[in-house]
Design a protein around this motif. Structure first.
Motif, short mmCIF file in Angstrom:
data_model
loop_
_atom_site.label_atom_id
_atom_site.label_comp_id
_atom_site.label_asym_id
_atom_site.label_seq_id
_atom_site.Cartn_x
_atom_site.Cartn_y
_atom_site.Cartn_z
N GLY A 185 -8.56 -10.72 53.14
CA GLY A 185 -7.98 -11.43 54.26
C GLY A 185 -9.02 -12.07 55.16
O GLY A 185 -8.73 -13.03 55.88
N ALA A 186 -10.24 -11.52 55.12
CA ALA A 186 -11.30 -12.05 55.97
C ALA A 186 -11.90 -13.32 55.41
O ALA A 186 -12.58 -14.07 56.11
CB ALA A 186 -12.40 -11.00 56.15
N GLN A 187 -11.66 -13.60 54.17
CA GLN A 187 -12.20 -14.79 53.55
C GLN A 187 -11.30 -15.99 53.83
O GLN A 187 -10.14 -16.03 53.43
CB GLN A 187 -12.34 -14.58 52.04
CG GLN A 187 -13.36 -13.54 51.64
CD GLN A 187 -14.78 -14.05 51.80
OE1 GLN A 187 -15.02 -15.25 51.77
NE2 GLN A 187 -15.71 -13.14 51.99
N ALA A 188 -11.84 -16.97 54.52
CA ALA A 188 -11.04 -18.12 54.92
C ALA A 188 -10.43 -18.83 53.72
O ALA A 188 -9.29 -19.31 53.79
CB ALA A 188 -11.91 -19.08 55.73
N GLU A 189 -11.16 -18.90 52.62
CA GLU A 189 -10.65 -19.62 51.45
C GLU A 189 -9.44 -18.91 50.85
O GLU A 189 -8.46 -19.56 50.47
CB GLU A 189 -11.75 -19.74 50.40
CG GLU A 189 -11.46 -20.76 49.31
CD GLU A 189 -11.43 -22.19 49.85
OE1 GLU A 189 -10.58 -22.95 49.37
OE2 GLU A 189 -12.24 -22.54 50.72
N ILE A 190 -9.49 -17.58 50.80
CA ILE A 190 -8.34 -16.83 50.28
C ILE A 190 -7.14 -17.01 51.20
O ILE A 190 -6.01 -17.22 50.75
CB ILE A 190 -8.69 -15.33 50.13
CG1 ILE A 190 -9.86 -15.16 49.17
CG2 ILE A 190 -7.48 -14.55 49.63
CD1 ILE A 190 -10.38 -13.73 49.10
N ALA A 191 -7.39 -16.93 52.50
CA ALA A 191 -6.31 -17.12 53.48
C ALA A 191 -5.71 -18.51 53.37
O ALA A 191 -4.49 -18.69 53.49
CB ALA A 191 -6.84 -16.87 54.89
N ALA A 192 -6.56 -19.50 53.10
CA ALA A 192 -6.07 -20.87 52.97
C ALA A 192 -5.17 -21.02 51.75
O ALA A 192 -4.09 -21.63 51.82
CB ALA A 192 -7.25 -21.83 52.88
N VAL A 193 -5.59 -20.46 50.62
CA VAL A 193 -4.77 -20.51 49.41
C VAL A 193 -3.46 -19.77 49.64
O VAL A 193 -2.38 -20.23 49.23
CB VAL A 193 -5.53 -19.93 48.20
CG1 VAL A 193 -4.60 -19.81 46.99
CG2 VAL A 193 -6.73 -20.80 47.86
N ALA A 194 -3.53 -18.62 50.31
CA ALA A 194 -2.33 -17.85 50.60
C ALA A 194 -1.34 -18.68 51.41
O ALA A 194 -0.13 -18.69 51.14
CB ALA A 194 -2.69 -16.56 51.33
N ALA A 195 -1.85 -19.39 52.41
CA ALA A 195 -0.98 -20.21 53.25
C ALA A 195 -0.35 -21.34 52.44
O ALA A 195 0.83 -21.69 52.63
CB ALA A 195 -1.78 -20.77 54.43
N GLU A 196 -1.12 -21.89 51.52
CA GLU A 196 -0.62 -23.01 50.71
C GLU A 196 0.56 -22.61 49.83
O GLU A 196 1.46 -23.42 49.58
CB GLU A 196 -1.75 -23.56 49.84
CG GLU A 196 -2.83 -24.30 50.61
CD GLU A 196 -4.09 -24.52 49.78
OE1 GLU A 196 -4.01 -24.39 48.53
OE2 GLU A 196 -5.15 -24.80 50.37
N ILE A 197 0.54 -21.38 49.32
CA ILE A 197 1.61 -20.97 48.39
C ILE A 197 2.61 -19.99 49.02
O ILE A 197 3.47 -19.46 48.33
CB ILE A 197 1.02 -20.36 47.10
CG1 ILE A 197 0.22 -19.07 47.40
CG2 ILE A 197 0.13 -21.37 46.38
CD1 ILE A 197 -0.29 -18.38 46.14
N GLY A 198 2.47 -19.76 50.33
CA GLY A 198 3.41 -18.88 51.02
C GLY A 198 3.30 -17.44 50.58
O GLY A 198 4.31 -16.75 50.38
N ALA A 199 2.06 -16.98 50.41
CA ALA A 199 1.82 -15.61 49.95
C ALA A 199 0.85 -14.91 50.90
O ALA A 199 0.38 -15.51 51.87
CB ALA A 199 1.25 -15.62 48.54
#
Length: 279
Positions: free
Chosen positions: A210-224
């Protein structure tokens, strides 16, 4: 689309996203009831691969799963691990691959899990003080006796895997591996080439995803959630990967298992592929 199932040893079908039971407490009684509920809910949600070990409570985790799930559904695989023992003198846990210890732990696991045969038994660690041929030979003997179906290893190097495969058939490897920790990438590559199941323990980097901005960004993109993204990345990374995320909470269990339905785009996979903690 990636397959949702895998044939362990070429013949034992499981759903690729499993459950690691390590964190389920067996006591006190209130926690035990919650643990039983989590294990039962996992199976209700379609989990067919559950991982435990002698080390987890000295067998208490195995007994917990038997209480929760026995008699087992035909499709359910409970895999356990042996080769770590508690010293009678110091009470400390340590590697112990002596044949008599391995045989005793298998017999104990059969009794605790209430089965006549363990379909997948993994050596928790290779004991450097005991010849590898003695450790694997004991497991092969137990396999010949009908007490084990398939044999796997845990936390091994490519060299150790190669050495083991010269002695017996290896059906699985359980090494630490996740989106941010890919130290064992060469082992995964070897498993993929040989069609060996690769069960990453700690499949989600604790506190890091969750601390990784890139992972958070992908999560936001796919609603996960970031955790779901980390698990979906593993499932897309290789067809031999069988993640076994663990939790003590039903809501987290449901969140984890929903990752099996996520689909990352090739571009998202590529962005995540570039992530890893510095060595």
């Amino acid at each position: 689309m990636a397959s949702t199932t895998f044939l362990i040893g070429g013949d034992l079908s499981v759903r690729r996203l499993g459950f690691g039971a390590m964190h389920l407490p067996a006591e006190p009684a209130s926690d035990r009831q919650a643990s039983l509920a989590v294990a039962r809910r996992a199976v209700e949600l379609g989990v067919t691969l559950i991982d435990t070990a002698h080390l987890y409570g000295g067998g208490a985790n195995e007994e917990l799963l038997a209480e929760a799930l026995h008699p087992y559904p035909d499709e359910l695989l409970i895999t356990t691990k042996i080769g770590v023992a508690r010293s009678a003198s110091s009470g400390e846990w340590g590697l112990d691959g002596r044949p008599a210890v391995l045989r005793a732990q298998v017999e104990q696991a059969l009794r605790r899990l209430r089965v006549e045969r363990i379909e997948l038994l993994q050596l928790h660690r290779i004991d450097p003080m005991t010849p590898l041929a003695d450790q694997l030979g004991t497991l092969q003997d137990l396999q010949t006796e009908g007490k084990l179906g398939r044999i796997g290893l845990s936390e091994v190097t490519v060299t150790e895997l190669d050495q083991a495969r010269q002695i017996i058939n290896i059906a699985s490897v359980q090494n630490r591996y996740n989106l941010l920790d890919r130290e064992h990438e060469p082992v995964l590559t070897a498993c993929e080439a040989a069609g060996i199941a690769f069960l990453p323990w700690r499949p989600v980097a604790a506190g890091a995803s969750g601390a990784q901005a890139e992972i958070a960004a992908v999560a936001a993109e796919i609603g996960a959630t970031p955790t779901q993204v980390a698990l979906a990345w593993l499932l897309g990374r290789s067809p031999v990967i069988l993640p076994i995320p663990g939790t003590t909470r039903i809501d987290h269990l449901e969140e984890n298992l929903a990752a099996a339905d996520l689909r990352l785009t090739p571009a998202q996979h590529e962005r995540l592929d570039r992530l890893r903690e510095p060595a």
